[in-house]
Design a protein around this motif. Structure first.
Motif, PDB file in Angstrom:
ATOM      1  N   ASN A 166       0.807  -1.190  -0.103  1.00 59.94           N
ATOM      2  CA  ASN A 166      -0.173  -0.066   0.029  1.00 59.94           C
ATOM      3  C   ASN A 166       0.639   1.073  -0.080  1.00 59.94           C
ATOM      4  O   ASN A 166       0.186   2.637  -0.079  1.00 59.94           O
ATOM      5  N   SER A 167       2.201   1.062   0.172  1.00 64.34           N
ATOM      6  CA  SER A 167       3.390   2.400   0.196  1.00 64.34           C
ATOM      7  C   SER A 167       3.803   2.426  -1.183  1.00 64.34           C
ATOM      8  O   SER A 167       4.266   3.552  -1.444  1.00 64.34           O
ATOM      9  N   ILE A 168       3.625   1.513  -1.895  1.00 59.07           N
ATOM     10  CA  ILE A 168       4.320   1.547  -3.328  1.00 59.07           C
ATOM     11  C   ILE A 168       3.394   1.401  -4.581  1.00 59.07           C
ATOM     12  O   ILE A 168       2.196   0.580  -4.250  1.00 59.07           O
ATOM     13  N   VAL A 169       3.119   2.527  -5.403  1.00 60.88           N
ATOM     14  CA  VAL A 169       2.045   2.653  -6.159  1.00 60.88           C
ATOM     15  C   VAL A 169       2.451   2.600  -7.671  1.00 60.88           C
ATOM     16  O   VAL A 169       3.588   3.022  -8.120  1.00 60.88           O
ATOM     17  N   ARG A 170       1.475   2.337  -8.765  1.00 58.66           N
ATOM     18  CA  ARG A 170       1.762   2.261 -10.025  1.00 58.66           C
ATOM     19  C   ARG A 170       1.375   3.870 -10.501  1.00 58.66           C
ATOM     20  O   ARG A 170       0.291   4.236 -10.005  1.00 58.66           O
ATOM     21  N   ILE A 171       2.127   4.348 -11.457  1.00 56.80           N
ATOM     22  CA  ILE A 171       1.932   5.672 -12.057  1.00 56.80           C
ATOM     23  C   ILE A 171       1.891   5.521 -13.690  1.00 56.80           C
ATOM     24  O   ILE A 171       2.723   4.778 -14.278  1.00 56.80           O
ATOM     25  N   GLU A 172       0.710   6.043 -14.146  1.00 60.15           N
ATOM     26  CA  GLU A 172       0.375   6.204 -15.729  1.00 60.15           C
ATOM     27  C   GLU A 172       0.596   7.400 -16.180  1.00 60.15           C
ATOM     28  O   GLU A 172       0.005   8.317 -15.778  1.00 60.15           O
ATOM     29  N   VAL A 173       1.533   7.535 -17.259  1.00 62.21           N
ATOM     30  CA  VAL A 173       1.922   8.757 -17.840  1.00 62.21           C
ATOM     31  C   VAL A 173       0.906   8.819 -19.210  1.00 62.21           C
ATOM     32  O   VAL A 173       0.980   7.868 -19.974  1.00 62.21           O
ATOM     33  N   PHE A 174       0.281  10.093 -19.455  1.00 59.79           N
ATOM     34  CA  PHE A 174      -0.650  10.180 -20.566  1.00 59.79           C
ATOM     35  C   PHE A 174      -0.208  11.154 -21.466  1.00 59.79           C
ATOM     36  O   PHE A 174       0.370  12.260 -21.206  1.00 59.79           O
ATOM     37  N   ASP A 175      -0.366  10.853 -22.749  1.00 67.56           N
ATOM     38  CA  ASP A 175      -0.158  11.858 -24.042  1.00 67.56           C
ATOM     39  C   ASP A 175      -1.480  12.172 -24.514  1.00 67.56           C
ATOM     40  O   ASP A 175      -1.903  11.282 -25.349  1.00 67.56           O
ATOM     41  N   GLY A 176      -2.215  13.070 -24.161  1.00 70.19           N
ATOM     42  CA  GLY A 176      -3.900  13.136 -24.593  1.00 70.19           C
ATOM     43  C   GLY A 176      -4.622  11.827 -23.801  1.00 70.19           C
ATOM     44  O   GLY A 176      -4.717  11.968 -22.794  1.00 70.19           O
ATOM     45  N   ARG A 177      -5.116  10.982 -24.611  1.00 67.49           N
ATOM     46  CA  ARG A 177      -5.771  10.197 -24.024  1.00 67.49           C
ATOM     47  C   ARG A 177      -5.091   8.621 -23.940  1.00 67.49           C
ATOM     48  O   ARG A 177      -5.501   7.829 -23.459  1.00 67.49           O
ATOM     49  N   ASP A 178      -3.809   8.834 -24.454  1.00 67.29           N
ATOM     50  CA  ASP A 178      -3.054   7.421 -24.672  1.00 67.29           C
ATOM     51  C   ASP A 178      -2.158   7.340 -23.464  1.00 67.29           C
ATOM     52  O   ASP A 178      -1.408   8.307 -23.122  1.00 67.29           O
ATOM     53  N   VAL A 179      -1.867   6.121 -22.958  1.00 68.42           N
ATOM     54  CA  VAL A 179      -0.794   5.872 -22.135  1.00 68.42           C
ATOM     55  C   VAL A 179       0.479   5.668 -22.643  1.00 68.42           C
ATOM     56  O   VAL A 179       0.564   4.621 -23.600  1.00 68.42           O
TER      57      VAL A 179
END
Length: 493
Positions: free
Chosen positions: A23-36
């Motif tokens: 619960n202390s390490i998380v996933r991060i998603e990076v977007f360009d517009g609507r695309d990951v």
């Protein structure tokens, strides 16, 4: 840079658990517009519903249009804001509203060379924490002003956001995106990471005591055994000295009394007992030394095995890169052939059109002169072709997505956003949103928003716009309607 150990009265027992870190390490998603475009990892350094902070790599969040963080406990996606980046240290600090998660604890002491360290991150789409064990080689710092770094062998194979931990699961640093030339991993060191976070007023949680690893325990045990052996030797020498003095006194006075003989015998027995204790202490110290050598040998073999696996992974990655490069070159050559064919076809079509135009002109037929048609009369406004998107979430992580066309915003009345479907087709069904909450309009190619006297108010980039009338907003601005945090994006047609 010289690494030192801080000695405290209450050492912390070493234990690293992937379940404790989930619960202390998380996933991060990076977007360009609507695309990951990228997926990485980060770790929580301050968990708070209103002031949540996450540390990750600067290379992960560079040139990002927007960022989201997955909450492990609920699976919700929260919008993240980049507060600070340092490309030379590969460090980035993110702020996430509603991030009510436990923060990792910072170690009280810096690691020493040869100490066991761990790398931890979430790989790909998995919500499980992956751990890898290695040894700290050394630390570097070029100057007092520049950040320092560690070099270690706890490689994970993940490119973004790996945390460097000690044997107790406490933060030592942030792994760099790219490794060193010799195959090891580099990480932003403990003092530099703490300095960056203090400058941003982040409330870090420090460990209650010093983490004692297995290597440190073995060394301390060996030192105690040596000290015990030395004390036994000192006591033996004192006893022997007492015995010799008694014997000298006996010979000098030429007395053969029973009392003096008894004292001499007792002194000799004490001396012999002290000698035996010293021999036992020396044997114990030797056993401890052998145990330390065996543990060091095991750690060295584990490190060699880790380096071998890392080298094999590196060779496989290079092979995949070469295959990918070859396929991209082949695709590029195929596209080039298609473009050449289309260019030739376009030239032929233009030649045919020019030829037909000349034939018609020579026949005396002037098409379009008498009709009086003006091609430029049908002007299409870009603002009518654009799409305006409001995307965000409330405090419970529920997502709200509004897509509004440009021709609707160009009307005199604009578009009303509220909770009642009778008053507006663009609904945010939330208790903090009024029936007619706010109005959005486009005038002279600019977007404006105004609050319609709502109960809980409207704000832009953290500033309330109640009673301010029309306020100009741009793509990327944060708009809070009631308690729903949203982001405006303008999608050109």
């Amino acid at each position: 840079m010289i690494l030192t150990v801080v000695s405290l009265a209450s050492p912390v027992k070493a234990a690293v658990s992937a379940g404790d870190l989930r619960n202390s390490i998380v996933r991060i998603e990076v977007f360009d517009g609507r695309d990951v475009i990228r997926v990485g990892s980060g770790f929580v350094v301050q968990g708070d519903r209103f002031n949540g902070y996450i540390v990750t790599n600067a290379e992960l969040v560079s040139d990002a249009d927007s960022l989201t963080v997955q909450v492990p406990t609920t699976g919700a996606q929260l919008v993240a804001q980049v507060l600070r980046t340092n490309l030379s240290a590969d460090y980035a600090l993110l702020k996430v509203n509603g991030l009510d998660l436990p923060a990792l604890i910072f170690a009280r002491n810096e690691p020493i060379s040869g100490e066991v360290v761990w790398s931890a991150a979430k790989l790909g789409d998995s919500d499980k924490v992956t751990l890898n064990k290695g040894l700290l080689r050394n630390g570097f710092k070029l100057s007092r002003e520049e950040p320092g770094w560690y070099q270690h062998t706890a490689a994970l194979g993940v490119r973004h956001g790996g945390a460097l931990l000690n044997d107790c699961g406490e933060i030592l640093g942030l792994n760099f995106t790219h490794g060193a030339s010799d195959g090891s991993v580099r990480a932003l060191d403990h003092p530099s990471l703490r300095k960056f976070l203090r400058n941003q007023n982040v409330k870090m949680t420090d460990a209650s005591g010093v983490c004692v690893s297995e290597v440190v325990k073995a060394r301390e045990k060996a030192e105690l055994a040596r000290a015990e052996a030395q004390r036994a030797k000192d006591e033996a020498e004192k006893a022997q000295s007492v015995a010799r003095n008694l014997e000298k006194q006996l010979k000098a006075s030429k007395r053969s009394g029973d009392d003096l003989i008894r004292q001499t015998r007792i002194a000799r027995e004490r001396a012999e007992s002290a000698i035996r204790a010293a021999e036992l202490a020396e044997a114990k110290a030797e056993n401890t030394r052998r145990e330390l050598e065996e543990k060091t040998t095991v750690l060295r073999e584990e490190t060699q095995e880790l380096l071998k696996v890392f080298e094999e992974d590196r060779k496989l990655a290079e092979a995949r890169f070469q295959d990918l490069l070859a396929s991209q070159q082949e695709a590029a050559e195929s596209r080039e052939r298609i473009l050449i064919g289309l260019s030739i076809a376009l030239v032929i079509i233009i030649a045919v059109v020019v030829f037909l135009a000349r034939v018609r002109f020579s026949g005396g037929r002037m098409v379009g002169r008498e009709s009086g048609t003006r091609i430029g009369d049908t002007k299409i406004h870009r603002q009518e072709l654009a799409e305006y998107v409001l995307d965000g979430r409330d405090d419970d992580g529920i997502r709200y997505l509004l897509r509004i066309s440009g021709d609707q915003l160009g009307n005199d009345d604009g578009v009303i956003i509220g909770r009642n479907p009778k008053d507006s087709p663009y609904i945010i069904n939330h208790a903090d949103v009024s029936r007619k909450h706010a109005r959005i309009r486009v005038m002279k190619n600019r977007v404006f928003i105004e609050d319609l006297g709502s109960t809980n108010g409207t704000s832009v980039n953290g500033q309330s716009i109640d009673d301010k009338g029309l306020v100009s907003v741009s793509s990327g601005d944060q708009i809070i309607i009631g308690s729903v945090v949203m982001k405006l994006r303008v999608m050109e047609g």
